[in-house]
Design a protein around this motif. Structure first.
Motif, PDB file in Angstrom:
ATOM      1  N   MET A  27       0.756  -1.065   0.010  1.00  0.00           N
ATOM      2  CA  MET A  27      -0.139  -0.043   0.062  1.00  0.00           C
ATOM      3  C   MET A  27       0.776   1.131  -0.106  1.00  0.00           C
ATOM      4  SD  MET A  27      -3.184  -0.850   2.631  1.00  0.00           S
ATOM      5  CE  MET A  27      -4.178  -2.275   2.517  1.00  0.00           C
ATOM      6  N   ALA A  28       1.093   1.803  -1.051  1.00  0.00           N
ATOM      7  CA  ALA A  28       1.834   3.170  -1.236  1.00  0.00           C
ATOM      8  C   ALA A  28       1.169   4.160  -0.581  1.00  0.00           C
ATOM      9  CB  ALA A  28       2.285   3.355  -2.737  1.00  0.00           C
ATOM     10  N   ALA A  29       1.894   5.210  -0.011  1.00  0.00           N
ATOM     11  CA  ALA A  29       1.353   6.523   0.529  1.00  0.00           C
ATOM     12  C   ALA A  29       1.970   7.616  -0.245  1.00  0.00           C
ATOM     13  CB  ALA A  29       1.718   6.391   1.995  1.00  0.00           C
ATOM     14  N   LEU A  30       1.093   8.614  -0.446  1.00  0.00           N
ATOM     15  CA  LEU A  30       1.633   9.903  -0.989  1.00  0.00           C
ATOM     16  C   LEU A  30       1.182  10.968  -0.015  1.00  0.00           C
ATOM     17  CD1 LEU A  30       2.890  11.956  -2.966  1.00  0.00           C
ATOM     18  CD2 LEU A  30       0.476  11.715  -4.250  1.00  0.00           C
ATOM     19  N   PHE A  31       2.350  11.718   0.434  1.00  0.00           N
ATOM     20  CA  PHE A  31       2.037  12.984   1.198  1.00  0.00           C
ATOM     21  C   PHE A  31       2.165  14.058   0.635  1.00  0.00           C
ATOM     22  CE2 PHE A  31       3.276   9.633   4.275  1.00  0.00           C
ATOM     23  CZ  PHE A  31       2.462   9.993   5.366  1.00  0.00           C
ATOM     24  N   LEU A  32       1.152  14.937   0.439  1.00  0.00           N
ATOM     25  CA  LEU A  32       0.877  16.091  -0.306  1.00  0.00           C
ATOM     26  C   LEU A  32       1.100  17.220   0.553  1.00  0.00           C
ATOM     27  CD1 LEU A  32       0.166  17.247  -3.160  1.00  0.00           C
ATOM     28  CD2 LEU A  32      -2.113  17.194  -2.477  1.00  0.00           C
ATOM     29  N   LEU A  33       2.194  18.100   0.300  1.00  0.00           N
ATOM     30  CA  LEU A  33       2.367  19.450   1.002  1.00  0.00           C
ATOM     31  C   LEU A  33       2.218  20.734  -0.223  1.00  0.00           C
ATOM     32  CD1 LEU A  33       5.731  18.491   2.656  1.00  0.00           C
ATOM     33  CD2 LEU A  33       3.780  19.287   3.927  1.00  0.00           C
TER      34      LEU A  33
ATOM     35  N   LEU B  90       9.482   6.424   7.099  1.00  0.00           N
ATOM     36  CA  LEU B  90       8.638   5.383   6.535  1.00  0.00           C
ATOM     37  C   LEU B  90       9.348   4.557   5.316  1.00  0.00           C
ATOM     38  CD1 LEU B  90       5.070   7.380   6.261  1.00  0.00           C
ATOM     39  CD2 LEU B  90       5.828   5.222   7.743  1.00  0.00           C
ATOM     40  N   SER B  91      10.310   5.347   4.823  1.00  0.00           N
ATOM     41  CA  SER B  91      10.909   4.846   3.773  1.00  0.00           C
ATOM     42  C   SER B  91      12.196   4.145   4.349  1.00  0.00           C
ATOM     43  CB  SER B  91      11.735   6.228   2.849  1.00  0.00           C
ATOM     44  OG  SER B  91      12.613   5.589   1.925  1.00  0.00           O
ATOM     45  N   GLU B  92      12.757   4.455   5.426  1.00  0.00           N
ATOM     46  CA  GLU B  92      13.772   3.626   6.051  1.00  0.00           C
ATOM     47  C   GLU B  92      13.170   2.270   6.598  1.00  0.00           C
ATOM     48  OE1 GLU B  92      16.734   4.103   9.834  1.00  0.00           O
ATOM     49  OE2 GLU B  92      15.613   5.814   9.048  1.00  0.00           O
ATOM     50  N   ARG B  93      11.783   2.314   6.655  1.00  0.00           N
ATOM     51  CA  ARG B  93      11.312   0.917   7.119  1.00  0.00           C
ATOM     52  C   ARG B  93      10.753   0.323   5.744  1.00  0.00           C
ATOM     53  NH1 ARG B  93       8.128   1.198  12.926  1.00  0.00           N
ATOM     54  NH2 ARG B  93       9.876   2.414  14.077  1.00  0.00           N
ATOM     55  N   LYS B  94      11.080   0.815   4.788  1.00  0.00           N
ATOM     56  CA  LYS B  94      10.827   0.036   3.503  1.00  0.00           C
ATOM     57  C   LYS B  94       9.412   0.047   2.954  1.00  0.00           C
ATOM     58  CE  LYS B  94      15.330  -1.265   3.563  1.00  0.00           C
ATOM     59  NZ  LYS B  94      16.174  -0.603   2.622  1.00  0.00           N
ATOM     60  N   HIS B  95       8.641   0.952   3.650  1.00  0.00           N
ATOM     61  CA  HIS B  95       7.306   1.220   2.976  1.00  0.00           C
ATOM     62  C   HIS B  95       7.357   2.132   1.872  1.00  0.00           C
ATOM     63  CE1 HIS B  95       5.996  -0.521   6.628  1.00  0.00           C
ATOM     64  NE2 HIS B  95       6.223   0.745   7.533  1.00  0.00           N
ATOM     65  N   PRO B  96       6.610   2.082   0.600  1.00  0.00           N
ATOM     66  CA  PRO B  96       6.657   2.881  -0.590  1.00  0.00           C
ATOM     67  C   PRO B  96       5.931   4.130   0.062  1.00  0.00           C
ATOM     68  CG  PRO B  96       5.072   0.936  -0.544  1.00  0.00           C
ATOM     69  CD  PRO B  96       5.925   0.764   0.748  1.00  0.00           C
ATOM     70  N   VAL B  97       6.831   5.029  -0.220  1.00  0.00           N
ATOM     71  CA  VAL B  97       6.003   6.386   0.297  1.00  0.00           C
ATOM     72  C   VAL B  97       6.723   7.515  -0.850  1.00  0.00           C
ATOM     73  CG1 VAL B  97       7.981   6.713   1.845  1.00  0.00           C
ATOM     74  CG2 VAL B  97       5.775   8.092   2.099  1.00  0.00           C
ATOM     75  N   TYR B  98       5.853   8.650  -0.894  1.00  0.00           N
ATOM     76  CA  TYR B  98       6.097   9.606  -1.818  1.00  0.00           C
ATOM     77  C   TYR B  98       5.917  10.778  -1.441  1.00  0.00           C
ATOM     78  CZ  TYR B  98       6.072   5.772  -5.261  1.00  0.00           C
ATOM     79  OH  TYR B  98       6.277   4.597  -6.023  1.00  0.00           O
TER      80      TYR B  98
ATOM     81  N   LYS C 133      -0.415   5.845 -11.589  1.00  0.00           N
ATOM     82  CA  LYS C 133       0.791   5.233 -11.784  1.00  0.00           C
ATOM     83  C   LYS C 133       1.658   4.455 -10.559  1.00  0.00           C
ATOM     84  CE  LYS C 133       5.475   6.761 -13.605  1.00  0.00           C
ATOM     85  NZ  LYS C 133       6.050   7.890 -13.973  1.00  0.00           N
ATOM     86  N   PHE C 134       1.466   5.033  -9.581  1.00  0.00           N
ATOM     87  CA  PHE C 134       2.187   4.481  -8.402  1.00  0.00           C
ATOM     88  C   PHE C 134       1.423   3.782  -7.426  1.00  0.00           C
ATOM     89  CE2 PHE C 134       4.689   8.555  -9.462  1.00  0.00           C
ATOM     90  CZ  PHE C 134       5.824   7.873  -9.939  1.00  0.00           C
TER      91      PHE C 134
END
Length: 393
Positions: free
Chosen positions: A1-7, A26-34, A77-78
């Motif tokens: 489950m990828a996550a996108l944080f929008l600022l 989150l990325s360090e824990r290998k979660h797909p995050v943008y 896409k992601f």
């Protein structure tokens, strides 16, 4: 489950800095995050881990439907499952993206880090944002008090609302992390051991009300208290404040350090941390960082300050805008090293027990990766619990 944080952007601010730390972890824990920005800017760019893809949606104008479509394209896409919109303006774009992509299955989660608005004009914008928030999948507030206020004020559904407290890295913000640097600031300015150092870290914006802290410290100086005030940060109000201080005749007791990449040396030199905000503030990261470094805090009682400060235990609260009350609370700590030492230990304890970065990270992980509901079949196959003290026969 990828996550996108929008600022909205990567300008320096509490919400932006927290989001960068969160996506890095989150990325360090290998979660797909943008990490996405409506308009990409540079100030915090170097703080983002190289493993986190950064997306620029190139917004033009107040409402850019092409930028909305670019967000939708990235979600497709992601394979984004959770879109985290940080504050109100990105939430508008997130809700529009969801409305324009009914064929895509993703959650639009609005994270609100504002409690009270700084002006009537800002408050009136809720005429637009109130229906936006009602269309979000979930609303994440920064503290319990803010959540309760917004539910009552804007008619939000309780079932869609929750709060996650900010968290601090206890190893990075430790009284011992920069032990060799804690005296540098004192030595640089020639502060004597007999002087009490009050530090504030905040952007110089009207709602932060550094004016009130300067006025309170001026009162104490006039009364003979041996204090020095150190202000860390930058912003549109800084020049005006510096000019006003120059007219007081005590400019040698009030110091402007500007924006610091690392605030720990300033916090390490402090005896007391103070923040006199009158609006916007929900759950101050700067105050939490000071507490983690073992500094008692004096905060205006807005947002979740009362959930952070145990009155007389790890700090004090005062009514926002009440300069006399602020001066009184500071005076209780100035020149009382034993009181400050007792409160310092409690300040660190409160952060350790309730407001660590790890705790905050786990709460966001639960949102992104909710635990699987237990099926009826699994419950039937679960071994029966043996009563305490029972013995097999």
């Amino acid at each position: 489950m990828a996550a996108l944080f929008l600022l909205n952007s990567l300008q320096v601010g509490g919400s932006e800095a927290k989001t960068v730390r969160l996506v890095n972890a989150l990325s360090e824990r290998k979660h797909p995050v943008y990490l996405g920005c409506l308009n990409l800017s540079d100030p915090l760019r170097n703080s983002i881990s190289g493993s986190v893809p950064v997306l620029d949606f190139n917004r033009t104008g107040k409402l850019d439907l092409q930028a909305v479509d670019r967000i939708v394209k990235c979600i497709r896409k992601f394979k984004i499952r959770n879109l985290f919109c940080i504050n109100l303006y990105p939430s508008l774009y997130g809700v529009l993206a969801r409305a324009r992509s009914s064929h895509l299955d993703f959650n639009c989660i609005s994270c609100i880090n504002i409690t009270d608005f700084a002006s009537l004009g800002e408050a009136l914008k809720m005429i637009v944002y109130q229906p936006v928030l009602r269309r979000a999948t979930k609303l994440v507030f920064g503290c319990r008090n803010q959540q309760e206020q917004w539910i009552a004020r804007y008619g939000l559904k309780q079932s869609r609302c929750m709060h996650i407290y900010n968290g601090v890295d206890l190893q990075r913000f430790s009284p011992f992390a920069i032990a060799s640097e804690q005296t540098e600031l004192r030595n640089h300015f020639g502060f004597s051991p007999a002087e009490t150092i009050i530090v504030s870290v905040a952007q110089f914006r009207p709602e932060k009300k550094q004016d009130d802290l300067i006025s309170a410290c001026t009162l104490l100086i006039q009364q003979g208290y041996p204090i020095q005030l150190v202000l860390v940060g930058d912003g549109p109000e800084r020049l005006r404040l510096q000019e006003n201080v120059g007219k007081t005749g005590i400019s040698d007791r009030i110091h402007f350090l500007g924006q610091l990449n690392d605030v720990r040396p300033a916090l390490g030199a402090a005896d007391i941390f103070a923040l006199p905000s009158v609006a916007v503030e929900t759950f101050s990261n700067a105050a939490l960082e000071a507490m983690a470094m073992g500094r008692p805090v004096v905060l205006s009682d807005i947002g979740g300050a009362s959930e952070m400060v145990e009155e007389g235990v790890n700090g004090f609260l005062f009514p926002p805008g009440d300069i006399a009350a602020l001066a009184q609370k500071l005076a209780l700590l100035v020149g009382e090293p034993e009181t400050r030492k007792r409160m310092s230990l409690q300040a660190r304890r409160v952060v350790r027990d309730r407001f660590s970065f790890e705790t905050m990270l786990q709460e966001y992980e639960k949102l992104i990766y909710p635990p699987e509901p237990q099926t009826a079949a699994a419950k039937e196959n679960r071994p029966e619990e043996t009563a305490p003290g029972a013995q097999d026969k």
